[in-house]
Write a protein that holds these residues in place. Structure first.
Motif, PDB file in Angstrom:
ATOM      1  N   VAL A  53       8.578   2.437  -4.766  1.00  0.00           N
ATOM      2  CA  VAL A  53       7.620   1.465  -5.278  1.00  0.00           C
ATOM      3  C   VAL A  53       8.088   0.802  -6.574  1.00  0.00           C
ATOM      4  O   VAL A  53       7.481  -0.156  -7.021  1.00  0.00           O
ATOM      5  CB  VAL A  53       6.231   2.130  -5.432  1.00  0.00           C
ATOM      6  N   VAL A  54       9.200   1.254  -7.149  1.00  0.00           N
ATOM      7  CA  VAL A  54       9.678   0.683  -8.412  1.00  0.00           C
ATOM      8  C   VAL A  54      10.122  -0.772  -8.238  1.00  0.00           C
ATOM      9  O   VAL A  54       9.746  -1.638  -9.033  1.00  0.00           O
ATOM     10  CB  VAL A  54      10.814   1.543  -9.008  1.00  0.00           C
ATOM     11  N   ALA A  88       3.513  -7.674  -0.006  1.00  0.00           N
ATOM     12  CA  ALA A  88       3.634  -6.350   0.620  1.00  0.00           C
ATOM     13  C   ALA A  88       4.281  -6.469   1.994  1.00  0.00           C
ATOM     14  O   ALA A  88       5.086  -5.617   2.382  1.00  0.00           O
ATOM     15  CB  ALA A  88       2.261  -5.688   0.730  1.00  0.00           C
ATOM     16  N   ILE A  89       3.959  -7.522   2.724  1.00  0.00           N
ATOM     17  CA  ILE A  89       4.600  -7.759   4.018  1.00  0.00           C
ATOM     18  C   ILE A  89       6.107  -7.948   3.813  1.00  0.00           C
ATOM     19  O   ILE A  89       6.924  -7.375   4.546  1.00  0.00           O
ATOM     20  CB  ILE A  89       3.965  -8.967   4.732  1.00  0.00           C
ATOM     21  N   LEU A  90       6.472  -8.739   2.807  1.00  0.00           N
ATOM     22  CA  LEU A  90       7.895  -8.944   2.508  1.00  0.00           C
ATOM     23  C   LEU A  90       8.576  -7.636   2.106  1.00  0.00           C
ATOM     24  O   LEU A  90       9.700  -7.360   2.525  1.00  0.00           O
ATOM     25  CB  LEU A  90       8.061  -9.988   1.396  1.00  0.00           C
ATOM     26  N   GLU A  95      12.197  -2.978   3.448  1.00  0.00           N
ATOM     27  CA  GLU A  95      12.380  -1.548   3.741  1.00  0.00           C
ATOM     28  C   GLU A  95      12.927  -1.348   5.150  1.00  0.00           C
ATOM     29  O   GLU A  95      13.828  -0.533   5.368  1.00  0.00           O
ATOM     30  CB  GLU A  95      11.055  -0.787   3.590  1.00  0.00           C
ATOM     31  N   VAL A  96      12.384  -2.090   6.105  1.00  0.00           N
ATOM     32  CA  VAL A  96      12.840  -1.974   7.498  1.00  0.00           C
ATOM     33  C   VAL A  96      14.294  -2.427   7.612  1.00  0.00           C
ATOM     34  O   VAL A  96      15.112  -1.777   8.285  1.00  0.00           O
ATOM     35  CB  VAL A  96      11.919  -2.779   8.444  1.00  0.00           C
ATOM     36  N   ALA A 132       0.365   0.022   2.142  1.00  0.00           N
ATOM     37  CA  ALA A 132      -0.789   0.238   1.258  1.00  0.00           C
ATOM     38  C   ALA A 132      -0.343   0.387  -0.201  1.00  0.00           C
ATOM     39  O   ALA A 132      -0.951  -0.190  -1.103  1.00  0.00           O
ATOM     40  CB  ALA A 132      -1.568   1.468   1.710  1.00  0.00           C
ATOM     41  N   ALA A 133       0.720   1.159  -0.428  1.00  0.00           N
ATOM     42  CA  ALA A 133       1.215   1.343  -1.797  1.00  0.00           C
ATOM     43  C   ALA A 133       1.724   0.029  -2.379  1.00  0.00           C
ATOM     44  O   ALA A 133       1.514  -0.262  -3.568  1.00  0.00           O
ATOM     45  CB  ALA A 133       2.328   2.392  -1.807  1.00  0.00           C
TER      46      ALA A 133
END
Length: 167
Positions: A53-54, A88-90, A95-96, A132-133
């Motif tokens: 999350v950083v 958040a979607i981006l 991540e994916v 969510a995070a």
């Protein structure tokens, strides 16, 4: 309880720049990966899982500063929520992509993961948790970056005014 004056109705605000946000996000994420790799290579063992999350926090804060610099006001609540969801979607997309790159670059990881059927359900749960995070961190740090920028500019103006008054 927004204490920021509203801009005039005839002035359009510059929206957040999602391309810049994505660039900052990727650069910070890659920097964190490189730092962790270098520390691991140097023999330092880090036991943390919160670093995911950083990068989104840093990118949201910088984008908030850029928004305040362009507009001179803090973002409204609705804009903060919209930014939080879209960014958040981006962030989940990044991540994916990084996970896919790890699987492609290190075939043993992909083979080990592919041999465990429950891993796909776990991965889906992790992506939901990450989403969510990311929403929470973006919603909090985007306006914080704007507020910090505006406070710093106000402090600069106050210092300049006090210096001018002493002269």
């Amino acid at each position: 309880m927004n204490d920021t004056p509203a801009p005039a109705a005839d002035t359009a605000l510059t929206p957040p720049n999602y391309v810049r946000f994505l660039g900052i996000l990727v650069l910070v994420k890659l920097a964190i990966i490189a730092i962790f790799y270098a520390l691991t290579f140097a023999g330092v063992e880090l036991k943390t899982t919160s670093t995911f999350v950083v990068a989104p926090m840093v990118a949201a804060m910088i984008e908030g500063q850029m928004y305040a610099k362009a507009n001179g006001v803090k973002p409204a609540g609705a804009l903060c929520w919209r930014f939080a969801i879209l960014s958040a979607i981006l962030a989940v997309f990044v991540e994916v992509l990084i996970t896919g790159a790890v699987f492609a670059l290190i075939p043993q990881v992909g083979q080990a993961v592919g041999s465990m059927p429950m891993v796909y359900m776990i991965a889906g749960g992790m992506l939901a948790f990450y989403f969510a995070a990311f929403i929470i961190s973006h919603r909090f740090f985007f306006p914080m970056g704007a507020r910090n920028y505006l406070n710093a500019e106000a402090a600069k103006a106050k210092r300049a005014a006090s210096k001018a008054g002493k002269s």
